[in-house]
Design an enzyme around this catalytic site. Structure first.
Site: not given
Length: 284
Positions: A149-151, A162
């Site tokens: 998420y939110c890459p 991550k």
């Protein structure tokens, strides 16, 4: 633990504002208003470079693009059902999970001469994290982790999983480099919440903006990745020790009177932003 190459971390003095233990009543809208306040102070040379740490319980921080989901109300109601409080940040990026196992750190520098380009700010935070964990691992990478998420290009990962994301905000001569660090807990479980949020918010509708396809297994906490029990307090201590190793002096300085006045203004802006973006959805 020493940091060898010259960079933004080599400040003669760091102002420390630790808000990592304020508890569930500390609202994330306050945090973003505080960072904008500190950017202004640092940009005016009214404050030295500042490190602020912060933790928010059971909060989903949304980006502006998230508020444009075609079925936003369904997504928001799902988050609320799971016990999360959604808020909209005043900077870029997409949805992230904050809870008691996630430590946020802001590094706030002056940029009076526009001398801090975007990569230099990101690199300063990356260098700090690498130095903090040098005795644990040398395998931390900064690259986009597809499926997280939110890459972004400064996702921090170990072996392709991550554990942190970095963003920046610039306000009135100050630069805030912000990171969220998943310290403990289940990274994949957090990612599953965001996956379901997008599933309900999109419902297979076509959109101009491409939202990330979340693969929960791409996310993990540092405790999981290093196979060590870590706490937010552990990382706070490690942060301060690492900064001290550069030769800097550290001083705890709370918000001053002029800053508190500015904070009130910035907080109202956050309230207004959130009312505009989510007000009708939250009242439904």
């Amino acid at each position: 633990m020493s940091i060898y190459k010259p960079n933004l971390l080599l400040q003669p003095k760091w102002r420390i504002i630790d808000q990592s233990s304020l508890g569930p009543g500390f609202d994330a809208k306050q945090s973003f208003a505080i960072d904008d306040t500190l950017c202004t102070s640092v940009g005016r040379n009214a404050s030295p470079a500042t490190v602020r740490s912060w933790v928010h319980h059971d909060t989903i921080v949304l980006g502006i693009q998230d508020t444009k989901l075609p079925h936003l109300a369904e997504g928001i109601h799902y988050l609320q059902e799971q016990g999360y409080k959604p808020i909209v940040r005043n900077s870029g990026g997409l949805a992230v999970v904050l809870d008691e196992g996630v430590l946020n750190i802001s590094l706030i520098f002056p940029d009076a001469e526009k001398g801090i380009d975007i990569d230099r700010g990101y690199d300063a935070m990356f260098d700090l994290i690498k130095a903090m964990f040098a005795s644990h691992t040398t395998d931390i990478e900064a690259k986009e982790i597809v499926g997280s998420y939110c890459p972004g290009s400064y996702d921090l990962s170990i072996d392709g999983q991550k554990f942190a994301g970095i963003s920046q905000r610039r306000v009135r001569g100050g630069v805030a480099v912000q990171i969220y660090l998943c310290v403990s807990g289940d990274g994949a479980k957090r990612a599953s919440v965001i996956k379901e949020f997008y599933k309900r918010g999109l419902q297979e509708a076509e959109t101009k903006f491409t939202y990330p396809t979340i693969v929960p297994e791409t996310m993990a906490s540092l405790s999981q990745l290093l196979n060590v029990e870590l706490t937010v307090s552990d990382l706070m201590m490690l942060t301060l020790q690492t900064l001290q190793s550069t030769g800097a002096s550290l001083e705890m300085i709370p918000l001053q009177a002029a800053e508190l006045e500015l904070f009130d203004t910035q907080l109202q802006r956050m309230y207004d932003r959130n009312e505009k973006a989510l007000g009708s959805v939250l009242k439904a």
